[in-house]
Design an enzyme around this catalytic site. Structure first.
Site, PDB file in Angstrom:
ATOM      1  N   TYR A 401       0.854  -1.192   0.000  1.00  0.00           N
ATOM      2  CA  TYR A 401       0.000   0.000   0.000  1.00  0.00           C
ATOM      3  C   TYR A 401       0.886   1.236   0.000  1.00  0.00           C
ATOM      4  O   TYR A 401       1.818   1.350   0.799  1.00  0.00           O
ATOM      5  CB  TYR A 401      -0.885  -0.008   1.245  1.00  0.00           C
ATOM      6  CG  TYR A 401      -1.782   1.200   1.398  1.00  0.00           C
ATOM      7  CD1 TYR A 401      -2.906   1.367   0.600  1.00  0.00           C
ATOM      8  CD2 TYR A 401      -1.510   2.160   2.365  1.00  0.00           C
ATOM      9  CE1 TYR A 401      -3.752   2.462   0.756  1.00  0.00           C
ATOM     10  CE2 TYR A 401      -2.348   3.260   2.540  1.00  0.00           C
ATOM     11  CZ  TYR A 401      -3.462   3.408   1.732  1.00  0.00           C
ATOM     12  OH  TYR A 401      -4.290   4.489   1.894  1.00  0.00           O
ATOM     13  N   ASP A 496       9.272   2.889  -0.391  1.00  0.00           N
ATOM     14  CA  ASP A 496       8.237   3.538   0.412  1.00  0.00           C
ATOM     15  C   ASP A 496       8.518   3.191   1.871  1.00  0.00           C
ATOM     16  O   ASP A 496       8.165   2.118   2.354  1.00  0.00           O
ATOM     17  CB  ASP A 496       6.854   3.048  -0.011  1.00  0.00           C
ATOM     18  CG  ASP A 496       5.740   3.732   0.769  1.00  0.00           C
ATOM     19  OD1 ASP A 496       6.047   4.430   1.761  1.00  0.00           O
ATOM     20  OD2 ASP A 496       4.566   3.562   0.396  1.00  0.00           O
ATOM     21  N   LYS A 524       5.069   9.587   9.037  1.00  0.00           N
ATOM     22  CA  LYS A 524       4.875   9.029  10.365  1.00  0.00           C
ATOM     23  C   LYS A 524       5.903   9.507  11.381  1.00  0.00           C
ATOM     24  O   LYS A 524       5.728  10.546  12.006  1.00  0.00           O
ATOM     25  CB  LYS A 524       4.814   7.504  10.288  1.00  0.00           C
ATOM     26  CG  LYS A 524       3.627   6.988   9.456  1.00  0.00           C
ATOM     27  CD  LYS A 524       3.483   5.500   9.528  1.00  0.00           C
ATOM     28  CE  LYS A 524       2.356   4.986   8.639  1.00  0.00           C
ATOM     29  NZ  LYS A 524       1.023   5.279   9.136  1.00  0.00           N
TER      30      LYS A 524
END
Length: 684
Positions: A401, A496, A524
């Site tokens: 994702y 990623d 994050k």
């Protein structure tokens, strides 16, 4: 019935022993000889809050707290001292002071020596200082006296809050050598037990104190047993009697599901105004059923819901909270930044400092652009790769994702998997056709796609650790093979690391595996929980981003002062090597505990883990691919989820989400997690 060391219990029964270490030692030894595991909660000389309160004069000028124990033992005495100036040692004490409504006069000192050095220029002769201390720590009080202060330095007991909160849920029985130990124990937060523990008292006074406690709190204690004599040898016989009590015969009684009327009411209201009642699909608990917890606040490894429940949190906002919830250094940085303005739409020095930190820790990032989210980072990185290569296609991996950009929602992971809709409606067919999908850890499938269309592929996007189908690690040679294929075909390799960046290592997973991508996307952790993202890499690529180049990307709130301030505080915290050592230790401990529990109960389980990212799959063989993850026993996982929830553990509400630990998940918290998992696995 549990007996010491029996296979059915999986471990020796545990006895919580309270008291000064020297006097408690013989009792611990007696428990060990009887086949029990003693859990010592040490007390120093005991003076209680009611005794300390009168010793804190209202005319106090300074309150000096040299330890968290001093704060915890005296917190009820501090209210009249709101006009005093507070100083302390340690970030935890600093944070709790702020939570209590006190504003420290300066930042937390590392130790007493630094505190005295900071205090010296401000302390005037004759000022009154309240400095509660342990029975063996006169030095600080004496130093303050030499500086000319009038010092009130009462001896305090070592607070049981943290120790008992950790040890008590794991103990089948409690031993109290004196009424003082009972009183100290009662001051600790109440803990949730599978069943109330047996209480063993030495002497009539301890028995009376325990019976008074049980009368006031009927659910707090199980049977109360009295030792036949005041000698440690009598403990063995009492423990043998404890083994026969009803509260010790049930291995893992399933806790009752708690009612959460406030969460239910809020969820129903939310569904009237917010699609599905949530602002991100996985939060709706579609995969597990039930009403999602509505969180009121977080502290350390815990969250507290609106119905008054406390849970050990393993969601941790899906990764950014490396230091736990509301760490003092992060909240202080955010507060200070907010006082100077929340957004400017103009450059700030802090943006540069954060970019320099990222480049220092991730050496292949020569230039970096800050954005507002991980999705924005991946979308921008894809546009940059297309601008650089002049090609249109991208290649990604099944189950990975990369945010909700149109080009990425093809065979996506995470929430898309949970909802059973990997291909989202609304994605134009033409865009979907520009996305090629290969099997994660299947290098042959990548080679085949490159053989067919290699001259059209602008970028390969990969989660180096696939954290959106749980926690799937790359097979040996997989990432190296991607690097080689991208080199051969002039394709941009993008890691990623929105999830793994600064989480699994300071330099992200690229540091762990030794493979260098062309671009990396981050998020994050670099915002410590505030909205932020970033993409960066080699200068020749990044210099094509506007205004240096023609590839346009912009954002009104990019480099937001609050997010950047939080990120800088996080960067400072992770400079210490112990952070990643502590995270690795916690992750390894939890993995071993989960595996042992599953083996004990004959349940197939594979645990994927990279540092403090971890995911258990109810699957009999290693999970290395999307197909493996999908083949895990999801029905059992749902039962496990609710079993953990009923035992006070908050898991991601999907079997395809990684769990996250923080430095606040210390050994005691991890042991409590293992204890809960043992029961939840048995009941699954």
């Amino acid at each position: 019935m549990i007996v010491p060391g029996s296979a059915s219990s999986g471990a020796r029964p545990r006895l919580l022993v309270t008291g000064p270490a020297g006097r408690a030692a013989p009792w611990c030894e007696a428990a060990a000889r009887a086949g029990w595991e003693p859990l010592l909660v040490e007390l120093l000389e005991i003076r209680f809050e009611t005794q300390i309160a009168p010793l804190a004069p209202r005319s106090t000028d300074w309150v000096v707290l040299a330890s968290r124990n001093a704060l915890e033992a005296t917190r009820s005495a501090l209210s009249p001292l709101a006009g005093a100036r507070f100083v302390c040692v340690g970030e935890a004490t600093h944070r709790e002071l702020r939570e209590l409504g006190f504003v420290p006069a300066f930042a937390a000192a590392r130790d007493a020596e630094e505190l005295l050095a900071r205090l010296a220029p401000q302390l005037r002769a004759g000022e009154r200082v309240f400095a509660p201390r342990g029975s063996r720590s006169m030095e600080l009080a004496e130093a303050l006296t030499r500086m000319g202060a009038r010092v009130d330095a009462p001896v305090v007991y070592r607070s049981l809050a943290r120790q008992v909160n950790t040890a008590l849920p794991a103990a089948e029985a409690l031993f109290f050598a004196s009424p003082s130990c009972v009183e100290a124990w009662l001051q600790a937060p109440r803990c949730t037990h599978v069943s109330p523990p047996v209480a063993l008292a030495m002497g009539a006074a301890s028995e009376a104190a325990l019976r008074g406690a049980k009368s006031a709190h009927p659910d707090l204690l199980g049977p109360i047993l009295v030792l036949s004599s005041p000698q440690p040898e009598a403990l063995g016989a009492a423990l043998q009697r404890a083994l026969g009590t009803a509260s010790m015969t049930a291995k893992h009684p399933e806790p009752q599901a708690k009612n959460r009327p406030r969460s239910e009411a809020l969820f129903e209201r939310a569904k009237q105004r917010i699609p599905g009642g949530v602002n991100s699909p996985v939060r709706a608990w579609k995969a597990v059923g039930g009403t999602p917890l509505h969180v009121e606040r977080g502290a350390g490894p815990y969250i507290f819901d609106v119905d008054g429940g406390r849970y050990i949190d393993l969601v941790m906002s899906y990764g950014p909270l490396l230091l736990g919830h509301a760490p003092a250094e992060i909240t202080a940085a955010i507060r200070a930044a907010a006082e100077g303005g929340t957004t400017f739409g103009a450059p700030t020095e802090r943006e540069l400092l954060l970019a320099e930190c990222i480049a220092r820790y991730v050496p292949y990032v020569e230039r970096v652009r800050l954005v507002n989210s991980g999705t924005e980072a991946t979308m921008s990185a894809l546009r940059l790769a297309r601008a650089h290569t002049g090609r249109d296609l991208m290649l990604k991996f099944e189950g990975c994702y990369h945010g909700h950009g149109d080009s990425f929602l093809v065979k996506a992971g995470s929430g898309a998997l949970t909802l059973g809709a990997p291909d989202s409606p609304g994605v134009p067919r033409a865009l979907a056709e520009m996305t090629l999908v290969a099997g994660y850890n299947d290098l042959d499938s990548v080679r085949e796609l490159f053989a067919q269309r290699g001259d059209q592929i602008a970028a390969v996007f990969v989660e180096p650790v696939a954290g959106n189908m749980g926690c799937v690690l790359p097979a040996p040679g997989f990432l190296e093979g991607l690097r080689e294929l991208c080199n051969q075909h002039g394709t941009v390799l993008v890691f990623d690391e929105v999830m793994t960046g600064f989480r699994v290592a300071r330099g992200g997973y690229a540091e762990v595996c030794g493979v260098t991508p062309d671009l990396v996307t981050l998020g994050k952790v670099i915002g410590a929980g505030l909205p932020i993202g970033a993409y960066g890499g080699r200068s020749e690529l990044m210099q094509q981003v506007a205004p240096a180049g023609r590839m346009y990307q912009a954002g009104t709130l990019s480099g937001n002062p609050l997010a950047v301030a939080a990120g800088l505080a996080m960067m400072e915290a992770i400079a210490e090597d112990r952070v990643y050592a502590d995270l690795e230790r916690a992750g390894a401990r939890l993995q071993a505990g989960l595996e042992a529990a599953a083996k004990r109960h004959g349940v197939p389980l594979f645990v994927g883990r990279q540092g403090s990212m971890i995911c258990p799959y109810f699957h009999g063989t290693p999970v290395t691919s999307f197909d493996d993850a999908m083949a895990s026993d999801r029905e059992r996982w749902v039962r496990f989820f609710h079993g953990m929830l009923n035992r006070g553990v908050h898991l991601p509400p999907s079997p395809f989400e990684a769990w996250f630990l923080s430095t606040a998940h210390d050994g005691g918290v991890v042991d409590a997690l293992i204890e809960a998992a043992d029961g939840a696995i048995a009941g699954s």
